[in-house]
Motif scaffolding. Sequence first.
Motif: not given
Length: 502
Positions: A270-279, A281-293
Motif C-alpha cells: 500500500d502507498a501508505e506503507d511504502v511511503r512510510t518506509e521511504k520517509v 530513510v529521508f529522515k535518516a539522511l545525515r545532514v552535513p555540517r558546513a565544515e564537512d561539505v
Amino acid sequence: TPPEDSLILIFGASGDLTKRKLIPALFELWKNGQAPENFAILGVSRSRYTDDEYRDACGNFDGNDLASDPRWAEFRDLVHYEASDATAAEGWPSIKQRIRTLSEAHRTGQNLLFYLSLAPQFFEPVIVNIGNNGLVTEGKKYCTIDTQRPPWQRIVIEKPFGSDPGSAAHLNRVLAQVFDEDAIYRIDHYLGKELVQNLMVLRFANSLFEPIWNHRYIDHVQITASETVGVEGRGAYYDSPSGGAMRDMVQSHLLQVASIVAMEPPITLDAEDVRTEKVKVFKALRVPRAEDVPEIAVRGQYGEGSVKGERYPAYRSEEGTDPGSQTDTFAAVKFHVDTWRWGNTPFYLRSGKAMAQKKTEIVIYLKPTPHALFREQAMRARPNQIVISVQPNPGIRLRFEGKKPGIGLNIKDVVMDFDYEESWRASPPDGYASLLFDCLRGDQTNYKHRDEIQSSWNACQPILDYWDENPAEDLPNYNAGTWGPSAADVMMAKDGRYWRND
Ligand code: BG6
C-alpha cells in the motif's frame, strides 16, 4: 481499482513536457485499453490555439509523430484546448465553462485531475485559483455519508518542488489549503522508470539479495545519472536559483532512487506503507555540517569540449546563462543513511550534463571476502557488483569472479546478465504512462510524500549554502564529453574507491 472516469486538465499545455511526454503517455494508455472508459483532456495555456490547432501541434510534435499512428485520428477528439491565463482570476470563468461542457459531453462525472506542468512560479496562483473557484469538493471540504464513492479531484505537481526547504514547505502549505494529502501527487518521473520500480521486486520478491543488503556485506552504493546533453535551450531556467544539477537531479531523482535502495521492507505494498518506509530513510539522511561539505560534495561546470565527436560550447556561453555563472552542471555527493541497516555505508550520488555517456545506474559494491585466498593470483579478486542499469540497456547485471579457462588458477570477473529488452522482448514503457495510470486509479505509491521532499531538501541545503557562500574559482572545471571534474575522482580515491565509468 481500474482508472476512473475523469477530465484531465493540463496547465502548461503549450509547453514541451505536455507535448513530448504527457499527451503521448495518455495516448499510449488509451491505445492499451488502460485509460478510463470515459475521459477527456483539456489543455490550458495562454498561447492561442483552437482545439484543432492544438491537436495538430501535439500530433506532429518533434520526434513523436503521433499523427502517423492510425489510432491518433480517433484519440485526438478527446483532446481539447482553452487559451486562458490560469494564474489570473479572470482566466477562470472560461475554464470552468469548458469543464462543465466537457464533463457532460464525455460523461466524465465530477472527477477532475489537475496536472501542473508549469514553471514553478505559476504553481501557487494556479492552486489558489483552483481552490477559489470551488472546484475541489473532495476530502475535508466534502461531507457525505453516502456509501457511493464521492467524486474526487486530484492534483499532479511537477518538479521543481521548491528550491530550498522553506519554499518547499510553503508550497506544501499552499497545496494543503486546497487539497488533502491523499489527493496530492508530487510526480518524479524517475519513479515511473521500469528498472527503478523493479528495485522493490529485486529486493523483496527474492531471497537472494536481501540477506546481504546491509552494511555487513555492502561496501558502498553508487548512483549515477549522467547525460550527454547540455542545458538544451533551458539555460535561463537552469541558471536560475532553482537550477543546477544538485537541485535538478540529486535532491529529487537521485535521492528518490537512493531511498528505494535503502528502505526497509514495507508491511504491505500500500502507498501508505511504502511511503512510510521511504520517509524513514529521508529522515535518516545525515545532514552535513558546513565544515564537512568540501569533503563530501563536489560541484562542476562544463567548459567547451566534444561530446560524441561533436564540438560542444561551454555552459557559460549557452543561451540564457550568466558569463560568470556559478551554476553546477555536475554534482557528486557522499550521503549517509544513519540507520541500523546501513551503519556507515556511504551512498555516492552523482549527476551531470555534457558528460561522456548517457546512463543511469545503481551499483551495489559488495565487501571483499573475509580472507583473501586468491591474493597470489595474476588477477586479484575485485569487489562483486550488483549493477542495476536503468537506462540505456536496462537490466540487472551481477559481476563476480570466475576462473579463467585453462591450466593454472587465474581469476577474472564475469557477468551474469538479465537484459530487460531481451528477456521481455520489449522496451520499457515510458514512465509517465505508468505514473498517470497510477494517479487515475488513486495509487500514490510512486509519488512523493511531503515529508520525503522536506527531508531531502534538509539534507541538501547545507551543501547548496556552502557553495553559495564559497564561489568556486576553478569553474568551468571539466570539459564537455568527460566524466566530470577530477575532484569527484579525488573524493572517491580518498575513500579508496572509484567511480564506475564503463
Ligand atoms: C529532468 C531534469 O527532471 O530530468 C532534466 O529537469 C533532465 O534536466 C531529465 O535532463 C533527465 O531525465 P531522463 O529521463 O532523460 O533521465
